[in-house]
Design an enzyme around this catalytic site. Structure first.
Site, PDB file in Angstrom:
ATOM      1  CB  SER A 162     -20.906  27.136 -27.422  1.00  0.00           C
ATOM      2  OG  SER A 162     -21.853  27.501 -26.307  1.00  0.00           O
TER       3      SER A 162
ATOM      4  CE1 TYR B 240     -19.192  31.922 -28.417  1.00  0.00           C
ATOM      5  CE2 TYR B 240     -21.348  31.253 -27.551  1.00  0.00           C
ATOM      6  CZ  TYR B 240     -19.878  31.226 -27.735  1.00  0.00           C
ATOM      7  OH  TYR B 240     -19.281  30.343 -27.021  1.00  0.00           O
TER       8      TYR B 240
END
Ligand code: 8X3
Length: 246
Positions: A138, A151
């Site tokens: 990500s 996350y």
């Protein structure tokens, strides 16, 4: 990459994983698709037909995963590529706003699950003589932002894990690529918002997000480079997404 190779795709029931499966099969490959939701897997198997093999498995369950992989039919057994797409974000707000359960689920899925699958599939990739691991990380692995905490840090783990693993793959003919997408239209926001669609829609309201197929195109491009070329990392984001956002 020749067509007619067998690719394991995790997180195949939606978003980037599903887009990768569709594209790989359209190009003549076979896909072993791993996901938790049996009904979704069945619907995808109906759509993608004989070159798709559905495996219901939670990547956190490494024992079940190994058993399932051992039981693959012969025509899907010669795995040479792995695309690690399974991952999620749960909860919103600061570190103290997120429940213990959400923290565990994110760490177990995004980190332990990815390690489980990679360890289970790697011997086959090495044996193939043309292996490739693609990790979907990500942009959260590269940029910090408020609310990213667990996350984003889990994706930074995957990024570093991949780079370290790459060093030990030299000489095995297994390549490794980390791909870091920004905002992508998928169930990602819906899962984060615990199923509240109007809240999830807000995540995409101020920009034109990437589509899962945009990311799948990067995956296929990395796979299709000549065998002597290793794409170490790719970062892509919507044209109107800021680098340090939120
Ligand atoms: C998530 C990327 O930009 O939606 O992996 O936070 S973003």
């Amino acid at each position: 990459m020749n067509s007619d190779v067998t690719v394991v795709v995790t997180g195949v029931t939606s978003g980037i994983g599903l887009a990768c499966a569709r594209k790989l099969i359209a190009q003549g490959n076979k896909v072993v698709g791993i996901g938790r939701r049996t009904e979704r897997l069945s619907a995808i198997a109906d759509e993608l037909r004989e070159n798709f093999y559905p495996l219901t498995n939670d990547v956190r369950d490494s024992a079940q995963l190994k058993t399932c992989l051992k039981g693959l039919p012969a025509e899907f057994a010669d795995i040479s590529k792995l695309i690690n797409c399974a991952g999620l974000i749960q909860g919103q707000g600061t570190l103290l706003d997120v429940s213990d359960e959400h923290v565990s689920t994110m760490l177990d899925t995004n980190i332990n699950g990815l390690i489980n699958v990679t360890r289970a599939v790697l011997p086959a990739l090495i044996k193939s003589g043309c292996g490739h691991v693609i990790n979907l990380t990500s942009i959260g692995a590269h940029y910090h932002y408020k609310g990213g905490h667990v996350y984003a840090a889990s994706k930074a783990f995957v990024d570093h894990f991949g780079r370290c693993l790459r060093t030990e793959l030299v000489g095995t003919k297994v390549r490794l690529t980390n791909i870091a997408p920004g905002k992508t239209r998928s169930e990602f926001a819906l899962v984060q918002c615990a199923g509240d669609q109007s809240l999830a829609d807000r995540a995409y309201s101020s920009l034109t997000p990437l589509e899962p197929m945009d990311v799948a195109n990067s995956v296929l491009w990395a796979l299709q480079q000549p065998q002597h070329v290793n794409i170490n990392s790719i970062e892509l984001m919507p044209a109107d997404q800021e680098l340090s956002y939120r």
